[in-house]
Structure formats: C-alpha cells, structure tokens
Design a protein around this motif. Sequence first.
Motif, short mmCIF file in Angstrom:
data_model
loop_
_atom_site.label_atom_id
_atom_site.label_comp_id
_atom_site.label_asym_id
_atom_site.label_seq_id
_atom_site.Cartn_x
_atom_site.Cartn_y
_atom_site.Cartn_z
N PRO A 43 -7.04 22.94 -3.97
CA PRO A 43 -6.71 23.84 -2.87
C PRO A 43 -5.31 23.61 -2.26
CG PRO A 43 -8.95 23.02 -2.62
CD PRO A 43 -8.31 22.22 -3.72
N LEU A 44 -4.67 22.49 -2.58
CA LEU A 44 -3.38 22.17 -1.99
C LEU A 44 -2.24 22.47 -2.96
CD1 LEU A 44 -4.31 18.75 -0.35
CD2 LEU A 44 -4.11 20.96 0.78
N THR A 45 -1.21 23.14 -2.47
CA THR A 45 -0.04 23.43 -3.29
C THR A 45 0.78 22.16 -3.51
OG1 THR A 45 1.39 23.91 -1.40
CG2 THR A 45 0.08 25.75 -2.30
N ALA A 46 1.71 22.22 -4.44
CA ALA A 46 2.59 21.08 -4.69
C ALA A 46 3.35 20.67 -3.43
CB ALA A 46 3.55 21.39 -5.84
N MET A 135 6.35 15.95 -7.11
CA MET A 135 5.08 16.59 -6.74
C MET A 135 4.73 17.64 -7.77
SD MET A 135 6.72 18.66 -3.52
CE MET A 135 8.09 19.79 -3.79
N GLU A 136 3.47 17.84 -7.99
CA GLU A 136 3.01 18.89 -8.90
C GLU A 136 1.58 19.25 -8.59
OE1 GLU A 136 4.71 21.42 -11.30
OE2 GLU A 136 5.64 19.43 -11.39
N SER A 137 1.30 20.54 -8.59
CA SER A 137 -0.08 21.01 -8.57
C SER A 137 -0.26 21.88 -9.79
CB SER A 137 -0.40 21.81 -7.29
OG SER A 137 -1.73 22.30 -7.36
N ASN A 270 -2.87 17.39 -14.07
CA ASN A 270 -3.27 16.83 -12.78
C ASN A 270 -2.44 17.35 -11.60
OD1 ASN A 270 -3.70 14.49 -14.97
ND2 ASN A 270 -5.28 14.33 -13.40
N ASP A 271 -2.90 17.00 -10.41
CA ASP A 271 -2.22 17.32 -9.16
C ASP A 271 -1.91 16.02 -8.43
OD1 ASP A 271 -2.98 19.94 -9.87
OD2 ASP A 271 -4.82 19.80 -8.69
N GLY A 272 -0.74 15.95 -7.80
CA GLY A 272 -0.42 14.75 -7.03
C GLY A 272 1.04 14.72 -6.60
N ALA A 273 1.39 13.72 -5.78
CA ALA A 273 2.77 13.58 -5.29
C ALA A 273 3.07 12.12 -4.98
CB ALA A 273 2.97 14.43 -4.03
#
Length: 410
Positions: A43-46, A135-137, A270-273
């Motif tokens: 649900p969270l953008t980069a 960061m990447e989503s 994956n998603d993360g920062a």
Amino acid sequence: MSSKPLMVIQISKRLYSSASKKDVVIISAVRTPMGPFLGSMAPLTAPRLGAIAIEAAVERAGIPKEEIKEVFMGNVCQGGVGQAPARQATIFAGLPKSTICTTVNKVCSSGMKSVMFATQSLLLGDQDVILAGGMESMSNVPYYMKRGQTPYGGVNLSDGVVLDGLWDVYNKFHMGNCAENTAKKLNISRQQQDEYAINSYKRSAEGYKNNVYASELVAVNVPQKRGTPDLVVAADEEYKRVNFDKFGKLATVFQRENGTVTAGNASTLNDGAAALILTTSENAKRLNAKPLARVVSYQDGECDPVDFPIAPAVAIPKLLEKTGVSKDEVAMWEINEAFSVVVLANQQILGLNPDKINIHGGAVSLGHPIGMSGARLIVHLVHSLKSGEKGVAAICNGGGGASSVMIEKL
C-alpha cells in the motif's frame, strides 16, 4: 602566431589517504524491512517508504532536520510514482522545503551511487550534511500502454518492472538470461547456485536469530482499512518463505533446456527503502554526532551489458588499487545477490574468501528492491563491522555496470 610561452598547469591525481582529503563519515544508517511483491508493504509508494527511512535516519543521528541541506535517493521504476520521487520522500519526511533533492537512477546501483554522489559533494565542500539512500516499491510499478494505441482489437501492455528494471535492451532479453550466460561461461552449475541460495537463507535466518539486523531496521506502519489498526512490519519476510525440500525441483526460468537459474536461486521482487546521513568528521564534532564509519573510497566499473553479473569484478580491483587495501584486509564483503551466480562468479574471478561474503545472507533470501539495495549493503556494513575493520559493498547493474564502496568502522 603568438610567441608568448604557454602556461602549463599540472593537476595531481586525488589520493584517498587521510592526509590528502577530508574524512567523510556516516553518522546514521537505517533501512526499512523488505516486503514481498504485492505483500505487506504494497500500500505504500516508494517515496512514502523513502520518507520513513529518511525520518528514522535523522532521528537516530540526533541532529535537526534543518542541518540536512541535500538529499540523493535512488529510485528505478519511476512510472506512476509522480514527479521528483526524492523530493516527495524528503518533504513527506518533514525536512525543510529548502532541501535540495535529486533522484538517482543507475538501475540496481542507484542507492549506492547516491551515497557516492553525497561523498563527492562533501569532499568538494559543496555541502556539510547530506542524506543519501534508495527506495523502491516494485509492487506499485504499473503496466504501460503506448500512446495512440487503438483499443480496436485489443491493446498490448508492457510490465514496467521488466521493461524499466529487468530487461537487457541490447540483447532484447531478461537479465536472467545474462545470468545464464555467466553461469555457462564460468561453468557454474545449477547445484552450486542452489547450494549458495540455501546457504543464503540459512545465514539470514541465523542473522535474525542472533539479532544482527536490529540496529539497522526501522519498523513500517502500513495503514489498513478504517477502524483497523495499522499493520506494523518490523522484519524482512522472504527468509522465512522457503521450502528447502522443493528447492532442487524448481523449474529453470530463463532457459528451459540446460538452464540453471530458478526462482529459488535468484533474488525476489520487493519493496523497501534505506537512508544514510553523511558529513565530514569536522562537522560531526560541531553537530555532536557520533561517526559510525568512514567512507574510505568508491569506484564504478563497466563491461559488456551481457556480462553485467561480473561487473563487480571490474569495479572492485580498481577500488582496492585506489585505496591500497588488499582483498585479505577486507573483513566483510557485501556483494548483491541479484542472482546466486553473481556472487559465485565474482568470488571465483577475484579469489575472495566465501566466509567473508554476505555472512548474514543477501538479496536471494532477504529481498532486492532494486533502487534500495545498493544503499542497504552499505547500511549493513556500517552495523556489522567491528571497530577498525574495513568492508566493501558492491552491486552490479543492468547495462553492464557496477558500483563499489569501501568503508571503515569507527
């Protein structure tokens, strides 16, 4: 023709010794957990993930937000993210609107290149305090449709994750085919890659068991439906999502016949920062901030695009030569596991000690949000090295490139 004598100016080569440059130090290094594709953090953008990492980095550094004058953030798949992703992350994190912001795209090396840009700017004296990261989503990357395409008879959509993040435009195939090419060239078997991947999962699990990630992680609160408490994501999830019994039975993905690369021995989406705050040692004293590590030096390298998995073997020797540090003096190597074959290949070419490489696991078992990963490797070194030890982070990127950074724990 003028007979006046010409003035010759000799420019000396910059040497990276403590006597000839300012010390660039890291005073904070944090990251979010890495969520699975279309999973907990989707649900969270980069930029929102980036904002969480930025805010935590500032808080842990113990300095006012106003001290950060510039931000570099890596972000690769920017379709649909909105204008100026690094600027979004910075403002969402509550930093002043006067903060200078730049988004960096060097594919998988983006987060590391951001740290390199920050280091260069500090060495030049352009700024006193800089935040850098990535960061990447990947969960939020859209499908693309060419402008002007008629809906009559249907439309064709391209997956932005593949097109902008994982596609070799020169050979017109997925980067997994480059990994297969490297495996064939260096005679690295499917069994070797599977064994490496299984070991990566086991090392990550052991790392979590021994609490080695605690100091670098910041929990992510993911909003839920109205009336439902936020979901708190406090740890990586991929390392627990494995079935070793099925590992050797997984189908090869990119080459059906005589293929070696599978979903098991490759990294995941994956998603993360991640975010780090850098300054000079002199300025750290002014801020009363504790330096965690020193940036010794950095180096890029390039090779044939199809050989991108072994690009770190181009960058790393140049880094070692530049610093005068031998490979045996490096206590830890963090080499990004885009594919298991990447680490196996570079280990083979460079003659590195496998016991010093990714000792707490890597992207195969933890995750690979492509704009974040380069910064994540440095974050982990900052928290895992012992005082006086040197570590090298290196990451390959599509197009045949690689970036590498050497730090020393203080």
